[in-house]
Motif scaffolding. Structure first.
Motif, PDB file in Angstrom:
ATOM      1  N   TYR A  76      27.524  42.320  50.490  1.00  0.00           N
ATOM      2  CA  TYR A  76      28.763  41.780  51.050  1.00  0.00           C
ATOM      3  C   TYR A  76      29.927  41.889  50.065  1.00  0.00           C
ATOM      4  N   SER A  77      29.903  42.917  49.250  1.00  0.00           N
ATOM      5  CA  SER A  77      30.919  43.082  48.212  1.00  0.00           C
ATOM      6  C   SER A  77      32.322  43.291  48.779  1.00  0.00           C
ATOM      7  N   ASN A  78      32.418  43.700  50.028  1.00  0.00           N
ATOM      8  CA  ASN A  78      33.730  43.918  50.648  1.00  0.00           C
ATOM      9  C   ASN A  78      34.200  42.724  51.475  1.00  0.00           C
ATOM     10  N   GLU A  79      33.487  41.584  51.362  1.00  0.00           N
ATOM     11  CA  GLU A  79      33.805  40.414  52.192  1.00  0.00           C
ATOM     12  C   GLU A  79      34.643  39.364  51.467  1.00  0.00           C
ATOM     13  N   GLY A  80      35.113  39.678  50.270  1.00  0.00           N
ATOM     14  CA  GLY A  80      35.949  38.727  49.541  1.00  0.00           C
ATOM     15  C   GLY A  80      35.218  37.465  49.131  1.00  0.00           C
ATOM     16  N   ILE A  81      33.999  37.624  48.614  1.00  0.00           N
ATOM     17  CA  ILE A  81      33.185  36.472  48.225  1.00  0.00           C
ATOM     18  C   ILE A  81      33.750  35.833  46.957  1.00  0.00           C
ATOM     19  N   GLU A  82      34.100  34.546  47.056  1.00  0.00           N
ATOM     20  CA  GLU A  82      34.670  33.866  45.886  1.00  0.00           C
ATOM     21  C   GLU A  82      33.662  32.964  45.184  1.00  0.00           C
ATOM     22  N   GLY A  83      32.562  32.614  45.857  1.00  0.00           N
ATOM     23  CA  GLY A  83      31.583  31.733  45.246  1.00  0.00           C
ATOM     24  C   GLY A  83      30.313  31.659  46.065  1.00  0.00           C
ATOM     25  N   ILE A  84      29.351  30.900  45.550  1.00  0.00           N
ATOM     26  CA  ILE A  84      28.035  30.789  46.181  1.00  0.00           C
ATOM     27  C   ILE A  84      27.738  29.324  46.451  1.00  0.00           C
ATOM     28  N   ALA A  85      27.345  29.034  47.698  1.00  0.00           N
ATOM     29  CA  ALA A  85      26.971  27.683  48.111  1.00  0.00           C
ATOM     30  C   ALA A  85      25.490  27.686  48.470  1.00  0.00           C
ATOM     31  N   ILE A  86      24.776  26.650  48.041  1.00  0.00           N
ATOM     32  CA  ILE A  86      23.327  26.619  48.259  1.00  0.00           C
ATOM     33  C   ILE A  86      22.899  25.265  48.817  1.00  0.00           C
ATOM     34  N   SER A  87      22.085  25.316  49.853  1.00  0.00           N
ATOM     35  CA  SER A  87      21.384  24.151  50.388  1.00  0.00           C
ATOM     36  C   SER A  87      19.944  24.238  49.914  1.00  0.00           C
ATOM     37  N   SER A  88      19.439  23.140  49.338  1.00  0.00           N
ATOM     38  CA  SER A  88      18.117  23.191  48.724  1.00  0.00           C
ATOM     39  C   SER A  88      17.327  21.915  48.991  1.00  0.00           C
TER      40      SER A  88
END
Length: 297
Positions: free
Chosen positions: A51-63
């Motif tokens: 998803y490098s072209n999706e403008g990813i600014e960060g990572i969110a995780i549910s755990s």
């Protein structure tokens, strides 16, 4: 618009998706949960590349587990390798992006407050009914974790002190979907693995008295737990999640039980306002992103 790459860690599968800052899932998928921390990191990095072209600014995780603000996941779960190391710092070091992690039940609650059945409410309790009972508390629009990260762990409440040590005394043991099966198995003297919750409800509809009684006791104990939560925390709304929440008669049956409880207790003046969760399978992905946005705003 910038987007967040969201992950929902589960014992069998990891769900993932690109979610925008309005809570809309743009794309999603799932993969069998990796066996090691190293392979988990590789999987996350591969999704970032995809998803490098999706403008990813960060990572969110549910755990699963008790998640500290520092990024350490305490407790235990079906993914043992996530407990112990600082997962947040590890993933940040490997990806170069900001990472925020929250407990899965808390994420489900945040999704409901942000875009679901509790939108606009500040004081909410979410009760997730499955094999056990989990949950979350929303206080002033944010997760209330408590001093020991056990805020919302309703399943540990003791509802029947006469059965201590019997495996049928806590909220989880007396009002989970597992409890329905256990009651039927004990009464019919059959192996619990030979009957499912769905079968119990079906047999009850067909007139099976043992199944009808097990379901009646389940609703009664669940309502007692909800009543306790109301008077302990006094939320605006209590939401019910988990597989049982899809039953059309759930809210009606629980309201009947809550009205019965109020009639039986002289001091009772308040019947909890209850509803079912709006989000199902996607709740944790959306709630993890809302947690990320809260932490970075």
């Amino acid at each position: 618009m910038t987007n967040i790459l969201s992950f929902d860690f589960g014992g069998t599968d990891i769900k993932y998706g690109v979610v925008d800052t309005d809570g809309k899932i743009l794309t999603k998928g799932k993969k069998h949960t990796p066996k090691t921390l190293e392979s988990l990191i590789v999987f996350i990095k591969n999704q970032l590349k995809q998803y490098s072209n999706e403008g990813i600014e960060g990572i969110a995780i549910s755990s699963p587990g008790s998640v500290s603000d520092e990024g350490i996941i305490y407790g235990f779960s079906a993914i043992p390798y996530i407990h112990g190391p600082n997962i947040k710092k590890h993933i940040e070091a490997e990806t170069g992006l900001t990472v925020h992690i929250e407990n899965d039940a808390n994420c489900a609650a945040l999704a409901e407050v942000w875009r679901g059945a509790a939108t606009g409410k500040k004081e909410v309790a979410v009760v997730v009914v499955g094999t056990g009972i989990g949950g979350a508390l929303i206080k002033n629009g944010a997760i209330h974790k408590g001093d020991h990260l056990h805020g919302g762990e309703f399943g540990y409440m003791i509802l029947d002190s006469n059965n201590l040590g019997s495996g049928m005394n806590t909220f989880s043991e007396t009002a989970s979907t597992f409890s329905i099966r256990k009651r039927v198995a004990q009464q019919k003297q059959i192996d619990i693995s030979s009957i499912t919750g769905e079968q119990v409800f079906l047999k009850a509809e067909q007139g099976d008295e043992v199944c009808k009684q097990a379901i009646s006791e389940f609703y009664n104990m669940l309502a007692i737990g909800l009543y306790n939560i109301q008077y302990i925390y006094d939320p605006e709304l209590i939401l019910i999640g988990g597989g049982i929440s899809t039953r059309e008669d759930l809210i009606h049956q629980l309201n009947k039980e809550l009205e019965w409880i109020e009639r039986k207790i002289d001091a009772a003046t308040l019947i909890p306002a209850i509803d079912r969760c709006y989000f199902n399978a996607d709740a944790n992905l959306i709630g993890a992103v809302y947690h990320y946005l809260q932490q970075t705003s």
